[in-house]
Scaffold this active site. Sequence first.
Site, mmCIF file in Angstrom:
data_model
loop_
_atom_site.group_PDB
_atom_site.id
_atom_site.type_symbol
_atom_site.label_atom_id
_atom_site.label_comp_id
_atom_site.label_asym_id
_atom_site.label_seq_id
_atom_site.Cartn_x
_atom_site.Cartn_y
_atom_site.Cartn_z
ATOM 1 N N CYS A 75 63.020 97.056 -26.518
ATOM 2 C CA CYS A 75 61.581 97.096 -26.659
ATOM 3 C C CYS A 75 61.296 98.677 -27.061
ATOM 4 O O CYS A 75 60.260 98.795 -27.530
ATOM 5 C CB CYS A 75 60.968 97.103 -25.392
ATOM 6 N N GLU A 113 61.338 87.814 -25.001
ATOM 7 C CA GLU A 113 60.604 88.642 -24.476
ATOM 8 C C GLU A 113 60.519 90.085 -24.776
ATOM 9 O O GLU A 113 61.588 90.621 -25.366
ATOM 10 C CB GLU A 113 60.713 88.695 -22.785
ATOM 11 N N ARG A 164 52.063 93.837 -15.578
ATOM 12 C CA ARG A 164 53.174 93.969 -16.622
ATOM 13 C C ARG A 164 52.988 93.076 -17.752
ATOM 14 O O ARG A 164 53.713 91.849 -17.747
ATOM 15 C CB ARG A 164 54.472 93.719 -15.896
ATOM 16 N N ARG A 166 53.496 91.492 -21.077
ATOM 17 C CA ARG A 166 54.702 91.325 -22.015
ATOM 18 C C ARG A 166 54.372 90.105 -22.827
ATOM 19 O O ARG A 166 53.582 89.285 -22.594
ATOM 20 C CB ARG A 166 55.843 91.039 -21.218
#
Length: 437
Positions: A75, A113, A164, A166
């Site tokens: 990421c 993800e 969080r 995502r």
Amino acid sequence: MSFDFVDLFSGVGGFHGALSAMGGTGVLASEIDPFAAEVYDLNWGLKPEGDVVEVAAQAEVLVPEHALLAGGFPCQPFSKGGHQRGMSEIRGQMVNEILKILAVRKPAVVFLENVRNLAGPRQRPVWNAVIQGLREAGYRVPSEPAVFSPHLLPPQFGGSPQNRERVYILGTYVGVERARRETDVEPVLLAKPVAGWDPGRWSIADDVLQAGVEGAGVYSLQPDELEWVRVWNDFLQTVRPAKLPGFPMWSGYWHADASVDQAAPEWKQVFERKNITFYRDHRMAIDRWLRRNPQLRSFPASRQKLEWQAGDGPVRDLTKCLLHFRPSGIRAKQPTYAPALVAMAQTPVYGPLGRRLTPRETARLQGFPDWFDFGDQPDAKSYKQMGNAIHIGAAYYALKRHVAANHKDIARAEGGAELVAAVTNSPQYPEVRPKHA
């Protein structure tokens, strides 16, 4: 029923925890970090391969047939915390290795993800390239991102008190022709609370903290950190506007000669201007605070800044907040749910106990069970691994939603019928099992 899955960029096994809880069996994992790979093997009984580039290059030999391919591909190229170079950086091209494996094995479902910023305005061309690549590989995927956070998921569904956000990309193999044509697909997740859940009901104290860790020296704040908190708490008691600023408070601009840096980026000039105005509006109280705390100017630059995000209630006390010592300043929030864990030295601090969260507590924030074993590695590596991990409960919920919406097409693909049966019959809550269970 059971199904086989492949776990790329596996970290310590967030995807494995979710998929094995649904009856899945990991047949291959890949992780380039040897410390994370060791923890993965310790907990899941599967030794990850190394570099995914080498795995993809020999996919026909190294990658077994499987029904689902999962991957939390790197990421950093897309994160706001990085340089946002996207596909121009080599790590940003790792999605191409996933596409190579998909071309060879064509699993029924692909489940990826990444950080929220992957689908942000600056990275939109990257997002479009990823989606187009998956469609050319034969996977039907939505054009819009599915953005979700575990704090929106109630505890009975496997949620946890961590904000969080995502991006979850879930695709069903339907062949290239249909994938190109069937683009009007709704994301299976929405960025809103599930089943009427109120995220304000989370409690770090009740839902995360370990018993018996109070006063543990290794996690306690150090004298310099306690002094930062004391000085800024004195500010909160001395300077009492009706509403604390929502913008970052930068004490470096709290003096009579402060001026806006015309060479600075526009966003920074806005904050400078706001801080100068704030000082002028509260000059007497701020000057009194500064005279009482001259040591402030010897603090690290980031500790001369405060980001108050704990609301407008009557309690203005850092020792009652959840704190983050960030490069941008000391951030204070209500002790309900935590900000996103990151793979850096920014472990949340629980103010009422004056200590950082333990590795076990960060694992709880990520949905990992208490039997999860970090081995004998240093805490710093465990914190990093949790900052990089996939949230087990959020991944579990996302896949159940995807299978429910696409079960007919999934069942037609190789191994898809077993996948549909296993996921459909799995419980509402992810009952993560040890490797020997």
